[in-house]
Design a protein around this motif. Structure first.
Motif, short mmCIF file in Angstrom:
data_model
loop_
_atom_site.label_atom_id
_atom_site.label_comp_id
_atom_site.label_asym_id
_atom_site.label_seq_id
_atom_site.Cartn_x
_atom_site.Cartn_y
_atom_site.Cartn_z
N LEU B 26 0.96 -1.59 -0.02
CA LEU B 26 -0.13 0.04 0.08
C LEU B 26 0.91 1.32 0.14
O LEU B 26 0.18 2.26 -0.85
N ASP B 27 2.18 1.03 0.42
CA ASP B 27 2.53 2.50 0.74
C ASP B 27 4.16 2.21 0.64
O ASP B 27 4.93 2.82 0.48
N PHE B 28 4.74 1.51 -0.61
CA PHE B 28 6.20 1.19 -0.95
C PHE B 28 5.79 0.25 -2.51
O PHE B 28 4.99 -0.46 -2.05
N GLN B 29 6.99 0.38 -2.95
CA GLN B 29 6.89 -0.57 -3.98
C GLN B 29 8.09 -1.53 -3.64
O GLN B 29 8.50 -2.16 -3.31
N ALA B 30 6.70 -3.02 -3.92
CA ALA B 30 7.60 -4.19 -3.78
C ALA B 30 8.08 -4.97 -5.00
O ALA B 30 7.28 -5.20 -5.95
N THR B 49 9.62 -17.36 -5.43
CA THR B 49 9.53 -15.92 -5.60
C THR B 49 8.95 -15.07 -6.73
O THR B 49 9.65 -15.48 -7.29
N SER B 50 8.91 -13.86 -6.75
CA SER B 50 8.40 -13.33 -7.95
C SER B 50 9.16 -12.02 -7.87
O SER B 50 8.94 -10.83 -7.15
N HIS B 71 3.01 -11.07 -10.65
CA HIS B 71 3.57 -9.97 -9.93
C HIS B 71 3.38 -9.09 -11.02
O HIS B 71 4.83 -8.66 -11.66
N ALA B 72 2.32 -8.16 -11.62
CA ALA B 72 2.69 -7.76 -13.00
C ALA B 72 2.86 -5.52 -12.39
O ALA B 72 3.38 -4.96 -13.45
N SER B 73 2.75 -5.16 -11.33
CA SER B 73 2.65 -4.38 -10.85
C SER B 73 3.79 -4.33 -9.35
O SER B 73 3.75 -5.41 -9.22
N LEU B 74 4.21 -3.13 -9.16
CA LEU B 74 4.97 -3.15 -8.30
C LEU B 74 4.37 -3.33 -6.86
O LEU B 74 4.49 -2.82 -5.56
N THR B 75 3.13 -2.97 -7.12
CA THR B 75 2.30 -2.85 -6.03
C THR B 75 1.43 -4.06 -5.91
O THR B 75 -0.10 -3.72 -5.11
N ALA B 96 6.21 -9.01 0.77
CA ALA B 96 7.24 -8.49 -0.02
C ALA B 96 8.05 -7.26 0.62
O ALA B 96 8.27 -7.38 1.87
N ARG B 97 8.90 -7.28 0.07
CA ARG B 97 10.33 -7.01 -0.14
C ARG B 97 10.53 -5.37 -0.77
O ARG B 97 10.18 -5.64 -2.40
N GLY B 98 10.77 -4.48 -0.40
CA GLY B 98 10.84 -3.25 -2.06
C GLY B 98 11.62 -1.94 -1.53
O GLY B 98 12.75 -2.05 -0.75
N THR B 99 11.54 -1.34 -2.25
CA THR B 99 12.95 -0.53 -2.64
C THR B 99 12.43 0.54 -1.30
O THR B 99 11.88 0.95 -0.71
N GLY B 100 13.99 1.02 -0.56
CA GLY B 100 14.39 1.70 0.66
C GLY B 100 13.47 0.22 2.53
O GLY B 100 14.23 1.31 2.82
N ALA B 101 13.17 -0.51 2.37
CA ALA B 101 12.98 -1.17 2.79
C ALA B 101 14.36 -2.22 3.83
O ALA B 101 13.84 -2.68 4.89
N GLY B 102 15.24 -2.43 2.56
CA GLY B 102 16.14 -2.98 3.14
C GLY B 102 15.98 -4.42 3.05
O GLY B 102 15.65 -5.13 2.54
N GLU B 103 16.51 -5.02 4.69
CA GLU B 103 16.43 -5.92 4.85
C GLU B 103 14.84 -6.87 5.80
O GLU B 103 14.07 -7.70 5.45
N LYS B 104 13.84 -5.63 5.51
CA LYS B 104 12.71 -6.20 6.14
C LYS B 104 11.70 -6.63 4.97
O LYS B 104 11.62 -5.94 3.97
N LEU B 105 11.23 -7.89 6.08
CA LEU B 105 10.15 -8.20 4.90
C LEU B 105 8.39 -7.89 5.56
O LEU B 105 8.68 -7.66 6.67
N PHE B 106 7.51 -7.21 5.06
CA PHE B 106 6.23 -7.40 5.10
C PHE B 106 4.82 -7.90 4.80
O PHE B 106 5.40 -8.32 3.74
N PHE B 107 4.43 -8.59 5.88
CA PHE B 107 4.06 -10.10 5.75
C PHE B 107 1.80 -9.52 5.59
O PHE B 107 1.98 -8.35 6.45
N GLY B 108 1.46 -9.95 4.77
CA GLY B 108 0.44 -10.33 4.53
C GLY B 108 -0.97 -10.54 5.88
O GLY B 108 0.16 -11.89 6.45
#
Lengths: 111, 116
Positions: B26-30, B49-50, B71-75, B96-108
């Motif tokens: 929702l608030d970062f590019q995955a 992994t996609s 995984h057609a888009s960054l979101t 998801a891991r995204g730009t600026g998130a570093g090592e962190k994974l964010f789970f649904g």
């Protein structure tokens, strides 16, 4: 085959005491180490991550990493009943690898 | 912190039907999405992994024709369980891991699939 081992428990700890959770991993190339908390039927939530040997503290939580022994632990000080959950240890290699999770340790904090 | 929205949270379907699970950052590019499956009292097992715009990489033992990942888009990433069977009943979680998130994974929040 990367493996992450945890004692499944349950681990029962009195309220206010220190809970100690342990994890070993098989892949010496692992670079990042994570502790997640998971309540029943819910998704995991990240508690801490650690990269370097030694201790990392965040509030009541301390993660400890010993790469030579391939061992990572999580200490929870002043345990609260709300800390009762399953704690998952996860390990990541380099690059874009996903996480390899252990089966989790079921922690019970007794009031 | 970063938010990953996963829908539906629970689905019950008949054997032989297909089910689509959506995962949105929702608030970062995955840039990278991971799909996990968790059976009761078991650990999370990585399925695939996609990376955005690329074909997914599947873990050994996971049928790519059965578990379709887009995984057609960054979101947005989707997992479609095709011709679901009772043994596919499980808790499916995206991260998801995204730009600026570093090592962190964010789970649904996960999707509990029950196939009758």
């Amino acid at each position: 085959q990367k493996e992450v081992e945890q004692n499944s428990g349950p681990l029962s700890v009195p309220e206010g005491a220190i809970a100690s959770l342990n994890c070993t991993y098989s892949d010496r190339g692992s670079q990042s180490f994570f502790w997640y908390r998971q309540y029943s039927g819910k998704s995991p939530e990240l508690i801490m991550f650690i990269y370097s040997n030694g201790d990392k503290e965040d509030g009541r939580f301390t993660a400890q990493l010993n790469k030579a022994s391939q061992y990572v632990s999580l200490l929870i000080r002043d345990s609260q009943p709300s800390d009762s959950a399953t704690y998952l240890c996860a390990v990541r290699g380099g690059g874009a690898d996903g996480l390899t999770f252990g089966k989790g340790t079921h922690l019970i904090i007794q009031p | 912190g970063a938010v990953v929205s996963q829908h539906p949270s629970r689905v019950i379907c008949k054997s032989g039907t297909s089910v689509k699970i959506e995962c949105r950052s929702l608030d970062f590019q995955a840039t990278t999405m991971f799909w996990y499956r968790q059976f009761p009292k078991q650990s999370l097992m990585l399925m695939a992994t996609s990376n955005e715009g690329s074909k997914a990489t599947y873990e050994q033992g996971v049928e790519k024709d059965k578990f379709l990942i887009n995984h057609a888009s960054l979101t947005l990433s989707t997992l479609t369980v095709t011709s679901a069977h009772p043994e596919d009943s499980s808790f499916y979680i995206c991260s998801a891991r995204g730009t600026g998130a570093g090592e962190k994974l964010f789970f649904g929040s996960g999707t509990q699939l029950s196939v009758l």
